[in-house]
Scaffold this motif. Structure first.
Motif, short mmCIF file in Angstrom:
data_model
loop_
_atom_site.label_atom_id
_atom_site.label_comp_id
_atom_site.label_asym_id
_atom_site.label_seq_id
_atom_site.Cartn_x
_atom_site.Cartn_y
_atom_site.Cartn_z
N LEU A 24 44.39 65.13 58.63
CA LEU A 24 44.43 65.49 57.21
C LEU A 24 44.10 66.97 57.01
O LEU A 24 44.61 67.61 56.07
CB LEU A 24 43.44 64.62 56.43
N VAL A 25 43.27 67.53 57.88
CA VAL A 25 42.90 68.93 57.73
C VAL A 25 44.10 69.85 57.89
O VAL A 25 44.17 70.92 57.27
CB VAL A 25 41.79 69.29 58.76
N VAL A 26 45.08 69.43 58.69
CA VAL A 26 46.29 70.23 58.87
C VAL A 26 47.07 70.29 57.56
O VAL A 26 47.60 71.35 57.18
CB VAL A 26 47.13 69.65 60.01
N THR A 27 47.15 69.18 56.86
CA THR A 27 47.88 69.14 55.59
C THR A 27 47.21 70.03 54.55
O THR A 27 47.89 70.82 53.85
CB THR A 27 47.95 67.70 55.08
N TYR A 28 45.91 69.93 54.43
CA TYR A 28 45.19 70.77 53.46
C TYR A 28 45.34 72.25 53.79
O TYR A 28 45.49 73.09 52.90
CB TYR A 28 43.72 70.38 53.41
N MET A 39 48.91 63.72 48.15
CA MET A 39 48.15 63.47 49.36
C MET A 39 48.07 61.99 49.69
O MET A 39 48.01 61.59 50.86
CB MET A 39 46.75 64.06 49.23
N GLY A 40 48.02 61.15 48.64
CA GLY A 40 47.98 59.71 48.89
C GLY A 40 49.22 59.21 49.61
O GLY A 40 49.16 58.39 50.54
N LYS A 41 50.40 59.71 49.20
CA LYS A 41 51.64 59.32 49.87
C LYS A 41 51.70 59.87 51.29
O LYS A 41 52.23 59.22 52.21
CB LYS A 41 52.84 59.83 49.07
N ILE A 42 51.17 61.07 51.47
CA ILE A 42 51.18 61.68 52.80
C ILE A 42 50.32 60.87 53.76
O ILE A 42 50.69 60.63 54.91
CB ILE A 42 50.72 63.14 52.73
N TYR A 68 57.04 64.71 51.90
CA TYR A 68 56.00 64.82 50.88
C TYR A 68 55.16 66.09 51.06
O TYR A 68 54.68 66.68 50.10
CB TYR A 68 55.10 63.59 50.91
N TYR A 69 55.01 66.53 52.30
CA TYR A 69 54.28 67.76 52.59
C TYR A 69 55.03 68.97 52.02
O TYR A 69 54.43 69.86 51.40
CB TYR A 69 54.12 67.88 54.10
N ASP A 70 56.36 69.00 52.21
CA ASP A 70 57.16 70.09 51.63
C ASP A 70 57.12 70.06 50.11
O ASP A 70 57.08 71.12 49.45
CB ASP A 70 58.60 70.00 52.12
#
Length: 752
Positions: free
Chosen positions: A497-501, A486-489, A466-468
């Motif tokens: 979460l900060v890493v994803t953003y 983001m909800g699925k992640i 989901y990130y990709d």
């Protein structure tokens, strides 16, 4: 049994008798010797005492002589030694019983504190052995004399003393055997048995202490810590310690435990292979392939630690994740070959450790192919599986697709995906590779459809998938749809979460969409606070996009966080600039020649403890000086002096020039007078001449004459190679300039 053997060796002697004289043809055999006792011509006397033999002396050496005729009959009973076994046992038991009574009496006396063994008891004890010896000894030598038929026996004192000593040794050995089988005194059996839970708690405590201790502590301190843990070091306890240290990521301590285990000669391991395999697993999780390979090679030196299939899997996975292709193929060759070292085994037992690689090992080869971007290795793995008549697993297909993706062969990714669907159902790994491939191909809608197909099949996607997909949407400028992922992640994510953003912001910036990046940056404040990496990424994005003012405002915000700290609690949730932040601003200010902003950022960098870096900052300082901004040079000079660092040669040259232009000759010479002599080769005559030529329009003759006079005085007091080169170059430059001026004046006069 030991007492019986020794006593038989002592008393079971063979006796031979010698008649002095030559019997020639009238040799007679006495009837009394009909039982087999004969007289030889050269008789000897031998008594067997263990391994020693006592031989008789010569015939003429102090023997008892006996005269014997035909009518003289020798009593056989007097010559033969026949102790009855019952008498022997009775005598030995009496000695043993007396020793036991003495032992009991001695213990009682010791308890009362009044035990003193008298000389009388010693004499009685000795007399018992003498009496026993005299009872069974009395055998002498028989000799013939010419004056009568008297038979005499002489006791050999030396033999008697040896017999007494042998009886004492027998009794001492019996006593030692009795002591060996006694129960242990004290409260050994009174101590409660340590439970498994308590032992596990001690092991956990020891592992935590080892993890928190200094890695450079001496060996004796490490051994003391191990022994003080009150742990019975067995295969299980050592294995648990290594496993705990491996989970904590302390691979250095794992190797130290292994080294300590090797040096313990008293430690007998029955599962040494398991211990080494646990260490291999710990090194693999810590991403230490070199150390793991060294340990794997050490395992092959002993039969008890020779690698099995589990050990091969551990080292293969470690090498594959690190991309060490050559070493991995060497491991496979070792796996299929007999041991290089010959081990001693039983004749019946057969030791054949040869194995064939399994799917785990082959998947490790594919991992190495991903790192090395070797698509040929992927086809080799598929060929090996085909030779073994094995169908590739879903994981194998996913790794092959990942190899093709890293090699840029996107068409082969889709081909293997279709081939895989014929034999098995795709998993999340394969769908992740498909999404990444479609992202690289710019097919955003197809990537969304692939994920929808996965969810329709009931497959739970991973966070990375989901990130990709979200980054794929950000690259296409569809940040709103990306934020919907983001909800699925969050449901399956393990990272903060900060890493994803931050990753989504980087994807926007990589595609050149700074506005979408700023939008996600502002949006993330609702769910989490940006960290320093997020700020630096946004700062760089603003500067690369030419948005200097926005970057400046963000930089000021970070500096305000530093100024608003009054306690440790205030700085817990705040972000402060680091050296990377300052370097970004310095490069941007220097590129735009914003000298005031450059001075502000540079002074704050030194203020917050980030020192001058010659590779990064020297050109910025020199450029500012050429534009007349010497504040950075002076600040750098003071900072280097405080840190007791030697200034680089270009800075020395620039500071010398600045002070010379100001007319401060003493300060200019101070820049080079205290310079280390080892670096004096940099200040050659050519160096000074080049400096004078480059700044000839800024340096007057008067300044140079005063410099020459001051250098001459300093050289007279302190002979310096640097100053000598400076003085010679200054003279040469003044002479050359004077010649040029005279020529100019003469040409001007001729024209006039």
């Amino acid at each position: 049994m030991v007492a019986i053997i020794l006593t038989e060796a002592l008393f079971g002697a063979s006796l031979c008798t010698d008649f002095n004289g030559v019997f020639g043809s009238n040799y007679l055999r006495c009837p009394c010797f009909s039982s087999g006792f004969s007289i030889s011509e050269t008789p000897t006397l031998e008594i067997s005492l263990g391994k020693k033999r006592v031989k008789n002396q010569k015939r003429n050496a102090g023997s008892v002589v006996v005269s014997c005729g035909l009518d003289n009959v020798i009593n056989r009973e007097e010559l033969e030694f026949k102790p009855s076994f019952d008498e022997y046992l009775k005598a030995m038991e009496s000695v043993k019983e007396k020793k036991q009574r003495d032992s009991v009496r001695r213990k009682k006396s010791e308890e009362k504190g009044k035990f003193v063994k008298s000389e009388k008891e010693k004499c009685v004890e000795s007399s018992d052995f003498v009496e026993l010896n005299e009872k069974y000894e009395g055998v002498g030598v028989v000799k013939e004399s010419g004056g009568g038929g008297k038979l005499e026996f002489r006791k050999v004192e030396n033999q008697k003393r040896q017999s007494i000593s042998k009886d004492k040794n027998v009794d001492e050995m019996v006593s030692m055997e009795r002591e060996a089988f006694k129960t242990m005194d004290g409260d050994v059996y009174d101590k409660p048995r340590v439970t498994k839970a308590e032992m596990e708690e001690r092991i956990q405590k020891l592992a935590k202490c080892l993890n928190g201790a200094d890695i450079d502590m001496p060996e004796w301190m490490f051994s003391q810590m191990m022994r003080s843990a009150q742990i019975k070091f067995s295969d299980h306890s050592i294995l648990r310690i290594i496993q705990i240290l491996g989970r904590l990521g302390n691979w250095r301590r794992v190797l130290q435990v292994i080294e300590w285990l090797r040096s313990r000669e008293r430690f007998k391991s029955h599962k040494l292979r398991y211990i080494y395999t646990a260490a291999l697993d710990a090194l693999g999780k810590a991403k230490r392939p070199v150390e793991a390979l060294n340990l794997f090679n050490a395992m092959q030196e002993h039969i008890t630690s020779y690698p099995d299939l589990v050990a091969y899997r551990c080292i293969a996975v470690t090498l594959g994740q690190a991309g060490h292709m050559k070493e991995l193929f060497d491991v496979i060759d070792t796996m299929r070959s007999p041991p290089k070292k010959k081990f001693k085994t039983n004749i019946i037992e057969k030791f054949d450790p040869r194995l064939e690689p399994d799917v785990v090992v082959y998947n490790s080869v594919l991992n190495a192919c991903v790192r090395r971007k070797s698509w040929e290795g992927a086809f080799w793995v598929l060929q090996q599986l085909k030779l073994r008549n094995e169908q590739p697993s879903i994981t194998t297909y996913g790794l092959v697709m990942e190899v093709m993706f890293e090699c840029g062969k996107y068409n082969l990714v889709h081909d293997f995906f279709k081939k895989m669907q014929k034999s098995c159902v795709p998993n999340a790994l394969t769908y992740k590779v498909i999404v990444s491939t479609l992202w690289k191909e710019g097919k955003t809608d197809e990537a969304l459809l692939a994920v929808e197909d996965m969810e329709r099949r009931g497959i739970v996607g991973t966070a990375s998938l989901y990130y990709d997909l979200a980054r794929c949407l950000c690259s296409a400028g569809r940040c709103e749809e990306a934020l919907m992922q983001m909800g699925k992640i969050c449901k399956v994510a393990t990272k903060p979460l900060v890493v994803t953003y931050t990753g989504l912001i980087q994807a926007c910036l990589d595609s050149g969409d700074i506005q979408s990046g700023a939008y996600i940056f502002n949006h993330m404040h609702q769910f989490c606070s940006p960290n320093l990496i997020t700020y630096n990424i946004m700062l760089k994005g603003y500067l690369d996009s030419g948005m200097f003012e926005e970057a400046k405002q963000m930089f000021f915000k970070l500096l305000d966080n530093c100024n608003s700290i009054s306690s440790k609690l205030d700085g817990k949730d705040k972000v402060f600039p680091d050296v990377y932040t300052f370097n970004l601003m310095l490069d941007a200010c220097a590129a735009g020649k914003k000298w005031d902003d450059l001075k502000f950022a540079y002074s704050h960098m030194l203020k917050y403890g980030y020192h001058f870096n010659a590779k990064r900052h020297i050109q910025i300082v020199l450029d500012s000086c050429r534009d007349g901004k010497v504040e950075l040079l002076e600040a750098t000079w003071k900072d280097l002096a405080r840190a007791d660092r030697v200034p680089p040669v270009p800075l020395v040259k620039e500071m010398f020039r600045v002070q010379l232009e100001r007319g401060n000759i003493a300060a200019a010479l101070a820049c080079v007078t205290d310079y280390p002599p080892a670096e004096s080769q940099a200040f050659s005559s050519k160096f000074w001449m080049k400096l004078f030529v480059e700044n000839s329009d800024r340096l007057s003759d008067g300044t140079l004459f005063r410099l020459l006079q001051e250098v001459s005085r300093v050289v007279a007091r302190n002979d310096s190679r640097i100053l000598n080169n400076l003085m010679a170059s200054c003279k040469e430059f003044l002479r050359t300039r004077s010649t040029k001026l005279d020529r100019v004046h003469s040409e001007t006069a001729l024209v006039c």
